[in-house]
Structures are given as C-alpha cells and as structure tokens.
Design an enzyme around this catalytic site. Structure first.
Site, short mmCIF file in Angstrom:
data_model
loop_
_atom_site.label_atom_id
_atom_site.label_comp_id
_atom_site.label_asym_id
_atom_site.label_seq_id
_atom_site.Cartn_x
_atom_site.Cartn_y
_atom_site.Cartn_z
N ASP A 127 -56.07 -33.89 -14.86
CA ASP A 127 -55.70 -32.29 -13.22
C ASP A 127 -54.38 -30.74 -14.22
O ASP A 127 -53.85 -31.53 -15.46
CB ASP A 127 -54.55 -32.87 -12.24
CG ASP A 127 -54.69 -32.30 -11.46
OD1 ASP A 127 -55.57 -30.85 -11.34
OD2 ASP A 127 -53.77 -32.04 -10.22
N SER B 107 -46.66 -34.17 -14.41
CA SER B 107 -47.34 -35.35 -13.40
C SER B 107 -46.40 -35.97 -13.86
O SER B 107 -45.30 -36.54 -13.35
CB SER B 107 -48.74 -36.02 -13.43
OG SER B 107 -48.96 -37.36 -12.76
N HIS C 117 -46.73 -33.71 -9.57
CA HIS C 117 -47.41 -35.17 -8.83
C HIS C 117 -46.11 -36.60 -8.01
O HIS C 117 -45.84 -36.42 -8.98
CB HIS C 117 -48.50 -35.60 -9.66
CG HIS C 117 -50.01 -35.26 -9.74
ND1 HIS C 117 -50.69 -35.23 -11.05
CD2 HIS C 117 -50.82 -33.94 -8.88
CE1 HIS C 117 -51.61 -34.55 -11.42
NE2 HIS C 117 -51.62 -33.33 -10.01
#
Length: 352
Positions: A296, A174, A200
């Site tokens: 995540d 991310s 992401h």
C-alpha cells in the site's frame, strides 16, 4: 505465544493461528507471570498480548521483554477509549502492531478479523528486532478483494497540477509506524509544512494516537475531521476505518474524510492519500513512505513522483518491516532513500 486472561479469547486466537499455514502456537498463558515461566523453556518468535491482565499488566510485561530479549509483540486490545490509551502506551513501549480483541459472540471475529490477525502475526515475525531494541532503549486485511485507489479516486488522463506555492507533506506507514512517526514528528520545529498522514490502525485507536503525539510534539497533531484545513505546523492523521484525501480550494489545502471499500485491503489507504496529494499539490508536495508490510502506497508514491513531487522511502536498516518502502523503491516511486533519522530534516527543507 498467546497471553490473555480470557480462556475464551485464548481458545479463539489459538484456533485461528494454528489453522494458518506456517504458524504454530507453542504456548498460552493467562497472565504475564505464567508466560515468563513458559518462555524460559521455549522462547516464541512472536507474542500476542492482552494489555489489561491480573498479577502483572501487559505494559510492564512488554517492557520486561524488550529490556531482556526484544521480541515482536502484537497487542490484542478492546475497542474502548481506555483500551485505546493503554494500547498507545504499548506501541510506545515497543509493540509492533495492534489487532482488536474478539467479542464474546465470536462469529463476527472469525468471519471478519481472522485474516487480519494472521497477516499481522506474519508481519510481526519479519520485524527488524534489532531496530525494535534500538527504539525502546533510545494494519489490517479487511477484504478478500484487493481494490486499487481507482475505486475511491479514479485515474485521470493528463496532469492537473496545483497552482499554489503552499507546501505539504504526505506520509504513509503501517507496521512499526507508530514509533517511526513519533520519532519524526517529535523532531520537527513548530514552523514546518502542513502534514497529512495515513497510519494503518483500527478505528477508535487513531484519536488516542494523535492525542499522545500532540502532547509530545512541538507541532499540533490531531485526528483528521472532514474539511479540516491543512496548515503549517499541524499534522492530521487519518481516522481508522476511513479514507483520507487531500483537496485544494484556491491556494488552500483541506482534507476529505470518507467511507469507501478498503484499498489494497486497507482503510485508510496510503495509495488513496498519495494519489489525492499528487492531484492537489503536484510538485508542491513531499511524499514519504515508511516502515510497513505489503505494498500500500507504492503505486501512489509513483504517481506523486510523476506529478513532480519529491518522494522518499525509508531505508531497510531503520525499517521495522521493509515491505512498503521496498515495493515503492522497486516500482521507481522513490527518488531518495533515507534513514528514519533524516526524515524530519527532509520535511523542513520543504519550506526552502
């Protein structure tokens, strides 16, 4: 500090950020030259920056910041092909994240994207600035409800491992991940396992990101399309706004790109990819979780390890934001903790 040539956009961004606990916008500027004057008086912890502005473009300004005093920069860009290309240049120049710019009818932004902006700025404030400087010189919260991977791929009882010897690599990252992925993928030889990636990133930006990497790497890199085959020497990047799953047909792997609610407030979600890799590839997979905010991928990496896969988390020293790797380590999902510079070698060993 917010730097944008649109007074309306500045007003909206400042309003959203000042309403968030713990965030104080100390200054705004309509262009980089005005920003430089104000920064001499009070240097900000984070800069929210437009990339297309008069007098000095955002990329030149960003490079100046990174050479003089490395500071976390969040790019606020339009959802256009040109905006995506320029944003990729900004991320390569040291920006830590990207958010999409509010449109003139600002109600939708205030409803859908305010939380994403606040979360991204908070994540940027925790970025490893020393690592940012070393890189240069050498994701989104979409829903109030936090779903797990069960909503896309329900949990199974028992273990169904792959009956194939083809190796694959699943990578999740991310904040700071665009630079990390560039460092890893450009170090890979043409002969390496097939790779599937979740980074992401908003929709429409991943195609430009993949195209940029494809021009830099020996391996092929592309934005994943539904039913693309996972092949040695090629990396597939999940399209922004869609989930990416690894599937198997006989001894071959392919990907499924699908809609669905955000998982861990992200779409694409690393947990969804990792769970699918655990099921499709089992011990033939290598799971890697790298720099990023939040958790995540932590649960999914543990599932991969429990399915027999080798699993790796990036270490704190080389992570821009040590959130996702830290949580994966905490839950027992990583059997190894490695610096970023060792990831390419780890991927190549999958062939052995």
């Amino acid at each position: 500090m917010v730097v944008d040539d649109s007074a309306v956009v500045r007003q909206v961004l400042v309003g959203v950020l000042n309403d968030a606990p713990g965030i104080d916008v100390i200054a705004t500027a309509a262009d980089p030259l005005l920003a430089i004057e104000k920064m001499r008086q009070h240097w900000p912890d984070v800069i929210v920056l437009d990339v297309e502005m008069p007098r000095m473009d955002g990329i030149t300004f960003l490079r100046k910041i990174m050479s003089e005093r490395p500071t976390p920069v969040v790019i606020c860009s339009t959802l256009t092909e040109k905006g995506a290309r320029v944003t990729m240049d900004a991320l390569a120049a040291g920006a830590v994240a990207v958010v999409t710019k509010p449109r003139l009818g600002l109600k939708q932004f205030l409803t859908d994207s305010a939380d994403e902006l606040v979360a991204t700025v908070r994540s940027a404030a925790r970025a490893n600035v020393k690592r940012l400087a070393a890189r240069v010189t050498a994701a989104p919260l979409e829903a109030e409800v936090k779903h797990t991977a069960d909503i896309i791929l329900p949990a199974q009882s028992g273990r169904a491992l792959a009956q194939t010897t083809e190796r694959i690599v699943a990578i999740g990252t991310s904040t700071g991940g665009t630079q990390a992925l560039e460092e890893v993928l450009t170090a890979l030889p043409r002969v390496c396992p097939g790779i599937v990636i979740v980074q992401h990133m908003p929709e429409k930006f991943t195609a430009a990101f993949a195209a940029r990497l494809n021009g830099l790497c020996q391996i092929a890199v592309k934005e994943a399309a539904n039913n693309d085959r996972v092949m040695p020497g090629r990396a597939l990047i999940a399209p922004g706004g869609k989930h990416l799953l690894l599937r198997r047909s006989g001894a071959q792997y392919f990907v499924e790109v699908l809609e669905g609610p955000p998982v861990n407030r992200h779409r694409p979600s690393v947990d969804v990819l990792f769970r699918s890799a655990a099921r499709a590839a089992g011990s033939n997979a290598l799971g890697i979780i790298m720099t990023g905010m939040g958790d995540d991928g932590a649960a999914g990496l543990l599932e991969m390890r429990q399915a027999g896969a080798r699993t790796v988390a990036q270490d704190e020293h080389t992570s821009i934001v040590f959130g996702m790797p830290k949580e994966a380590i905490k839950r027992g999902g990583a059997d190894r903790i490695l610096p970023l510079g060792a990831m390419a070698r780890e991927i190549v060993t999958q062939l052995q």
